[in-house]
Design a protein around this motif. Structure first.
Motif, PDB file in Angstrom:
ATOM      1  N   ARG A 180      -6.493 -77.730  36.034  1.00 12.81           N
ATOM      2  CA  ARG A 180      -7.234 -77.991  35.176  1.00 12.81           C
ATOM      3  C   ARG A 180      -7.197 -76.742  34.211  1.00 12.81           C
ATOM      4  N   LYS A 222      -7.638 -91.725  29.314  1.00  8.09           N
ATOM      5  CA  LYS A 222      -6.248 -90.959  30.163  1.00  8.09           C
ATOM      6  C   LYS A 222      -5.328 -90.055  29.571  1.00  8.09           C
ATOM      7  N   GLU A 257      -0.528 -79.888  40.507  1.00  5.96           N
ATOM      8  CA  GLU A 257      -1.464 -80.892  41.612  1.00  5.96           C
ATOM      9  C   GLU A 257      -2.586 -80.338  41.354  1.00  5.96           C
ATOM     10  N   ASN A 258      -3.355 -81.231  41.229  1.00  2.00           N
ATOM     11  CA  ASN A 258      -4.924 -80.370  41.001  1.00  2.00           C
ATOM     12  C   ASN A 258      -5.173 -79.228  40.003  1.00  2.00           C
ATOM     13  N   LYS A 299      -7.464 -82.742  33.419  1.00  2.00           N
ATOM     14  CA  LYS A 299      -7.068 -82.454  35.082  1.00  2.00           C
ATOM     15  C   LYS A 299      -5.392 -83.512  35.746  1.00  2.00           C
ATOM     16  N   CYS A 300      -5.326 -82.909  35.841  1.00  3.24           N
ATOM     17  CA  CYS A 300      -3.728 -82.867  35.967  1.00  3.24           C
ATOM     18  C   CYS A 300      -3.725 -83.180  37.612  1.00  3.24           C
ATOM     19  N   ASP A 301      -3.711 -84.424  38.626  1.00  2.00           N
ATOM     20  CA  ASP A 301      -3.584 -84.729  39.571  1.00  2.00           C
ATOM     21  C   ASP A 301      -2.126 -84.682  40.405  1.00  2.00           C
ATOM     22  N   THR A 335      -6.289 -86.303  32.389  1.00  2.00           N
ATOM     23  CA  THR A 335      -7.037 -87.092  32.191  1.00  2.00           C
ATOM     24  C   THR A 335      -7.855 -85.925  31.575  1.00  2.00           C
TER      25      THR A 335
END
Length: 321
Positions: A120, A150, A117-118, A168-170, A140
């Motif tokens: 980069r 995406k 999570e969060n 980036k990955c959420d 992303t």
């Protein structure tokens, strides 16, 4: 000493068969119970066995020290229970496992990146090109022009050397990453490429039965390619290959048998193979489902003598490439 009686021999035989059946399972070698096995296969994510292999450390509690991994002078098999993850330099909230590097004899780097999570991505060193392939989750991609894409499972992106971009990955995602020091050619440049396997055309494979897709253009500026190769159960390579190219392979789906040199290895989804130039190699698909693997392949044409300095360069090309 008296010979064992026939009943005792039969009892021993039935016991051994029972043990082998428990180890091999219904779906082939090295299978083990999994929560995912309790659901219908059509409901499982694509490439789920890469990140949830049937043979993982939790299934080896009664077999301490066991691994199928092998390292030889001209090839290596790196299986999931041998992966060692640690924080990736310049990436945030991301663990990496280096699977193939020049320390093994390659002129490219292959590793897994587990983004949390969060998280980069970081940038590769100067003059190093990169290709990423998503096997789990989504990321992303944003480049220096502010254009975003995406990337989901089965998507990929190629980045030329010295190309500014960010992943980036959420949530969470697992990437296969290939990097190598680019062999520059006068008047030739590469460009960023974003795509997915299902959008790539099937190519002719004269004399072979497998299905082949290439993720990068087969043109002069690109000094390597990534192939996606599909085998139906029972299909195999016709040519027992011995060639100049070296490979880095990740089995995405299925299982089979791989010949490397004089050795024969059972392989399954999640396994990684390094093949040096000229090592004899051959594959046959076993089991009940399709085999698919992702294959790094360098170009066959000479690229000059761009990198003759060998000191402390993890992305060094062989001087003959």
């Amino acid at each position: 000493m008296q010979n064992p009686s026939l009943p005792r021999l039969l009892l021993l035989s039935f016991t051994l068969i029972s043990v082998f059946n428990q180890v091999l399972g219904d779906e082939g070698f090295c299978s083990a119970p999994s929560i995912l096995d309790q659901t219908d296969s059509s409901s499982k994510p694509l490439y789920w066995k890469v990140t949830s292999p049937t043979l993982s450390p939790s299934h080896l509690q009664d077999l301490p020290g066991f691994t199928r991994s092998v390292y030889r002078r001209d090839h290596a098999l790196i299986t999931p229970e041998s992966h060692v993850f640690s924080p990736l330099p310049d990436w945030t909230n991301t663990l990496g496992a280096y699977l193939i590097t020049p320390a093994i004899g390659s002129h490219f780097v292959m590793y897994l990146a587990k983004m949390q999570e969060n998280s980069r991505s970081g940038l590769p060193p100067n003059d190093v090109e990169r290709l990423i392939f998503v096997t789990q989750g989504a990321v992303t991609l944003t480049n220096s022009s502010g254009i975003s894409n995406k990337l989901v499972v089965d998507s990929y992106a190629y980045f030329p050397p010295n190309f500014d971009n960010s992943l980036k990955c959420d949530g969470s995602a697992t990437l296969v990453v290939f990097e190598r020091r680019y062999a520059f050619l006068d008047n030739h440049i590469t460009e960023q490429i974003v795509g997915s396997t299902d959008k790539q055309p099937l190519l002719e494979t004269p004399g072979e039965v497998f299905e082949l897709r290439k993720l990068l253009p087969a043109s002069m500026p690109y000094d390597f390619n990534i192939h996606i190769m599909d085998f139906q159960p029972g299909e195999f390579l016709n040519v027992k290959e011995v060639h100049y190219n070296q490979h880095g392979l990740l089995l995405l789906e299925g299982q089979g048998i791989y010949r490397l040199g004089d050795s024969w290895y059972p392989v399954q989804a999640g396994d990684v193979i390094w093949m040096a130039p000229f090592v004899p190699q051959w594959y046959a698909a076993l089991g009940k489902t399709r085999s698919r693997y992702l294959l790094y392949k360098d170009k066959t044409q000479p690229r000059g003598t761009a990198c003759k300095c060998w000191d402390f360069d993890p992305y060094l090309l062989d001087a003959t490439i």
